[in-house]
Scaffold this active site. Structure first.
Site, mmCIF file in Angstrom:
data_model
loop_
_atom_site.group_PDB
_atom_site.id
_atom_site.type_symbol
_atom_site.label_atom_id
_atom_site.label_comp_id
_atom_site.label_asym_id
_atom_site.label_seq_id
_atom_site.Cartn_x
_atom_site.Cartn_y
_atom_site.Cartn_z
ATOM 1 N N HIS A 1 122.587 101.251 3.196
ATOM 2 C CA HIS A 1 121.493 101.732 2.360
ATOM 3 C C HIS A 1 120.172 101.204 2.914
ATOM 4 O O HIS A 1 120.163 100.290 3.728
ATOM 5 C CB HIS A 1 121.671 101.249 0.916
ATOM 6 C CG HIS A 1 121.635 99.752 0.828
ATOM 7 N ND1 HIS A 1 122.763 98.969 1.000
ATOM 8 C CD2 HIS A 1 120.611 98.900 0.632
ATOM 9 C CE1 HIS A 1 122.425 97.692 0.910
ATOM 10 N NE2 HIS A 1 121.118 97.619 0.685
ATOM 11 N N HIS B 1 114.537 99.551 6.994
ATOM 12 C CA HIS B 1 115.555 99.405 8.032
ATOM 13 C C HIS B 1 116.926 99.542 7.392
ATOM 14 O O HIS B 1 117.085 99.403 6.186
ATOM 15 C CB HIS B 1 115.435 98.058 8.746
ATOM 16 C CG HIS B 1 115.752 96.900 7.858
ATOM 17 N ND1 HIS B 1 114.849 96.385 6.946
ATOM 18 C CD2 HIS B 1 116.893 96.181 7.695
ATOM 19 C CE1 HIS B 1 115.409 95.393 6.286
ATOM 20 N NE2 HIS B 1 116.646 95.247 6.704
#
Length: 133
Positions: free
Chosen positions: A43, A129
């Site tokens: 995620h 990220h």
């Protein structure tokens, strides 16, 4: 959440299943250092809240329900990086190469919701990220 028990909570953008499976196939041959994050847990974290009880969690959900999260958007991943350095990496991540502006807007909405729900302000800047290991 289990009532009366604190749980580690974060607000995140999940990856679609087809993206997760394709990425897992491409990364499978790599020998990544550290503890590899299972693909089902991949995620983009927008806001980490930490250990949270069910009352604070419910306040956060209510605040997010009222947030303007905008329309769906396209996100591309690429550019692998490592912490602390590539030669002595303990964390491997993928950068977001498209959709960064929308992710920053979502992170700002998550921050606003967190503060309105009673959480303190985030002290670290948002850096989109995907952590792989």
């Amino acid at each position: 959440m289990v009532e009366g028990v604190a749980t580690r909570i974060f607000v995140a953008v999940p990856l679609p299943d087809e993206v997760r499976m394709a990425l897992a196939d491409r990364l499978e041959p790599l020998d990544m250092p550290g503890k590899v994050v299972p693909p089902e847990n991949w995620h983009i974290t927008l806001r980490f809240l930490g250990w949270t009880d069910d009352v604070a969690y419910d306040r956060m959900l209510a605040a997010l329900d009222g947030a303007d999260l905008g329309p769906p958007f396209k996100m591309l991943l690429g550019g692998m990086g490592a912490f602390p350095r590539p030669k002595s990496a303990t964390v491997i991540w993928l950068a977001v190469t498209e959709g960064l502006t929308r992710l920053e807007e979502l992170a700002a909405a998550a921050e606003e919701a967190a503060q309105s729900a009673g959480f303190g302000p985030e002290d670290r800047p948002f850096r989109a990220h995907l952590t792989l290991s």
